[in-house]
Design a protein around this motif. Sequence first.
Motif, mmCIF file in Angstrom:
data_model
loop_
_atom_site.group_PDB
_atom_site.id
_atom_site.type_symbol
_atom_site.label_atom_id
_atom_site.label_comp_id
_atom_site.label_asym_id
_atom_site.label_seq_id
_atom_site.Cartn_x
_atom_site.Cartn_y
_atom_site.Cartn_z
ATOM 1 N N GLY A 130 0.844 -1.204 0.000
ATOM 2 C CA GLY A 130 0.000 0.000 0.000
ATOM 3 C C GLY A 130 0.872 1.244 0.000
ATOM 4 O O GLY A 130 2.045 1.213 0.396
ATOM 5 N N GLY A 131 0.277 2.353 -0.456
ATOM 6 C CA GLY A 131 1.031 3.602 -0.534
ATOM 7 C C GLY A 131 1.630 3.994 0.801
ATOM 8 O O GLY A 131 2.758 4.504 0.870
ATOM 9 N N MET A 132 0.924 3.734 1.883
ATOM 10 C CA MET A 132 1.398 4.154 3.202
ATOM 11 C C MET A 132 2.720 3.511 3.578
ATOM 12 O O MET A 132 3.497 4.084 4.334
ATOM 13 N N MET B 111 5.880 5.562 3.025
ATOM 14 C CA MET B 111 6.186 6.614 4.009
ATOM 15 C C MET B 111 6.931 5.993 5.201
ATOM 16 O O MET B 111 7.878 6.565 5.731
ATOM 17 N N ASN C 264 -4.274 15.638 -1.014
ATOM 18 C CA ASN C 264 -5.102 15.258 0.136
ATOM 19 C C ASN C 264 -4.644 16.122 1.306
ATOM 20 O O ASN C 264 -3.496 16.023 1.704
ATOM 21 N N TYR D 287 7.876 16.685 2.325
ATOM 22 C CA TYR D 287 6.828 15.746 1.909
ATOM 23 C C TYR D 287 5.786 16.502 1.083
ATOM 24 O O TYR D 287 5.206 17.466 1.568
ATOM 25 N N PHE E 87 -1.692 15.491 4.479
ATOM 26 C CA PHE E 87 -2.337 14.197 4.746
ATOM 27 C C PHE E 87 -1.996 13.694 6.147
ATOM 28 O O PHE E 87 -0.845 13.414 6.465
ATOM 29 N N ILE F 268 2.441 16.192 -1.807
ATOM 30 C CA ILE F 268 1.428 15.438 -2.569
ATOM 31 C C ILE F 268 1.050 16.356 -3.734
ATOM 32 O O ILE F 268 0.216 17.245 -3.584
ATOM 33 N N SER G 130 -3.865 1.618 -4.796
ATOM 34 C CA SER G 130 -5.178 1.507 -4.140
ATOM 35 C C SER G 130 -6.295 2.134 -4.952
ATOM 36 O O SER G 130 -7.398 1.602 -5.002
ATOM 37 N N LYS G 131 -6.044 3.275 -5.545
ATOM 38 C CA LYS G 131 -7.156 3.970 -6.203
ATOM 39 C C LYS G 131 -7.417 3.398 -7.596
ATOM 40 O O LYS G 131 -8.525 3.436 -8.079
ATOM 41 N N ASP H 87 4.580 12.033 -3.080
ATOM 42 C CA ASP H 87 3.533 11.018 -2.867
ATOM 43 C C ASP H 87 2.384 11.359 -3.815
ATOM 44 O O ASP H 87 1.706 12.366 -3.627
ATOM 45 N N ARG I 175 -3.653 -3.851 -0.894
ATOM 46 C CA ARG I 175 -2.470 -3.293 -0.222
ATOM 47 C C ARG I 175 -1.221 -3.373 -1.105
ATOM 48 O O ARG I 175 -0.263 -4.079 -0.785
ATOM 49 N N PRO J 191 -0.657 9.526 -5.171
ATOM 50 C CA PRO J 191 -1.619 8.441 -5.390
ATOM 51 C C PRO J 191 -2.836 8.807 -6.237
ATOM 52 O O PRO J 191 -3.597 7.934 -6.629
ATOM 53 N N TYR J 192 -3.027 10.105 -6.515
ATOM 54 C CA TYR J 192 -4.234 10.494 -7.262
ATOM 55 C C TYR J 192 -3.936 10.880 -8.697
ATOM 56 O O TYR J 192 -4.838 11.243 -9.433
ATOM 57 N N SER K 47 0.677 4.572 -4.910
ATOM 58 C CA SER K 47 -0.213 3.535 -4.392
ATOM 59 C C SER K 47 -0.982 2.934 -5.556
ATOM 60 O O SER K 47 -1.268 3.626 -6.533
HETATM 61 C C1 PLP Z 1 -1.802 11.348 0.002
HETATM 62 C C2 PLP Z 1 -1.954 9.907 0.275
HETATM 63 N N1 PLP Z 1 -0.865 9.158 0.409
HETATM 64 C C3 PLP Z 1 -0.941 7.854 0.660
HETATM 65 C C4 PLP Z 1 -2.161 7.230 0.783
HETATM 66 C C5 PLP Z 1 -2.190 5.801 1.176
HETATM 67 O O1 PLP Z 1 -2.481 4.927 0.188
HETATM 68 P P1 PLP Z 1 -2.753 3.408 0.547
HETATM 69 O O2 PLP Z 1 -4.195 3.302 0.879
HETATM 70 O O3 PLP Z 1 -2.408 2.696 -0.693
HETATM 71 O O4 PLP Z 1 -1.892 3.001 1.688
HETATM 72 C C6 PLP Z 1 -3.330 7.960 0.657
HETATM 73 C C7 PLP Z 1 -4.608 7.296 0.828
HETATM 74 O O5 PLP Z 1 -5.649 7.820 0.988
HETATM 75 C C8 PLP Z 1 -3.229 9.344 0.408
HETATM 76 O O6 PLP Z 1 -4.291 10.118 0.303
#
Ligand code: PLP
Length: 397
Positions: free
Chosen positions: A103-105, A108, A178, A171, A129, A173, A238-239, A206, A246, A208-209, A236
């Motif tokens: 997962g994106g998190m 980090m 977000n 950091y 975020f 985005i 995820s989206k 970062d 994950r 993810p969008y 990520s």
């Molecule tokens: C800016 C940002 N980074 C990372 C993530 C985390 O992504 P993941 O759900 O894949 O861990 C999100 C998820 O909402 C996000 O908004």
Amino acid sequence: MAGFAKRMAYMQSTADVVRYLFESMTDPETISFGGGAPAREALPVELIHDIANEVLNREQRGSQALQYGNPIGIPDLRQAVIDHLLQPKGLQARLENLIIVAGGMESMNLVSQLYLEPGDVVLVESPTFIQSIQVFKMFEARCIACETDEHGLVIEDVTAKIKQYSPKMIYVIPTFQNPSGRTTSLERRRALAELGSQHDIVILEDDPYCEMRYSGEALPPIKYFDETGNTIFVNSLSKIFSPGARLGYTFADRNIIDKLYEVKTATNSHTNVITQVLCAEFFNRGLYEPHLKRIRDIHRERRDTMMNCIKFMLPDANHVYPDGGLFTWVELPEQVDTTAMLEEAKAQKVAYMPGREFFVEGQPIRNNCMRVSFGSVPPEKIQVGMERLSKVIRSKL
Ligand SMILES: Cc1ncc(COP(=O)(O)O)c(C=O)c1O
């Protein structure tokens, strides 16, 4: 009872907010604009069902999927990320520049393990975020916010804070941020890459969008302008694939990926192999591009519905028009405290994220803002939810 580590106290308020969000998302009567989930209609359930049926047997990839994996990730998913996600952005990567993470998190977390000592400063956008702040604080970093406007981080303020704090990391985005929904301009992307190189600071990008664009032109990532390897591009899946799978990735110079390999091994050995296999097949069968088009259409309709509702129902509010992503940021008249208003919103069965949580030291904390997510709410419910929310807000004006 043994005492918890000191860092748990720093993390408490963020943890409370995250818990509140999950609760609001699971109450069937509440219309939640709180979380950051994509539409359930956008999850490729049928495609993954068919792929799994075909490949999860002994003759094909079943044993690979259930066996231990390489900490760096399976090669065909890394190659798919290069071909389908990095090359179209103008990013030149080789297999050894990429590690698959949970997962994106997790990026980090791994990057923080690699770089942050207690007391190190991380410069962040204001607002930013909340979950990433939680990770940086877990490593006892000090997060300092820099000024932002509609084009992203204000470079003069970043430069001043580099002088003042000698940060280890910045950091950012950059796309459909977000929580603000804003996008960093091309000039500022270039400037951030240059600041990282000049001052030897890690730029943690970062993004993810970035694929979830519904209007306007795509911009190259900050990493595109990086000539020294100071920018680490994390993302990520995820989206665009599935949050439950994950999956995410980190793209950086080889010496950084080699170190992340060690950190990843010590953290959780490797990322889930079953989901890596399914995701690699998803890309390699040519299913990603049509899927992306479909999910952009689904979310574009939601974005448009939300923007219309805000325009007509909250005429006194300033808001961001996002060209993509899952959020908008609404700034209400000064007298409205969106944290205090949460209880009333809960009673009216509507949820949102109060803005206060996204601010850290270095910039003013704004109590009159809220993050409103439209991704997981169908258009007809957006209408009903916004009627509820605007009623609560009007009662405060
Ligand atoms: C800016 C940002 N980074 C990372 C993530 C985390 O992504 P993941 O759900 O894949 O861990 C999100 C998820 O909402 C996000 O908004």
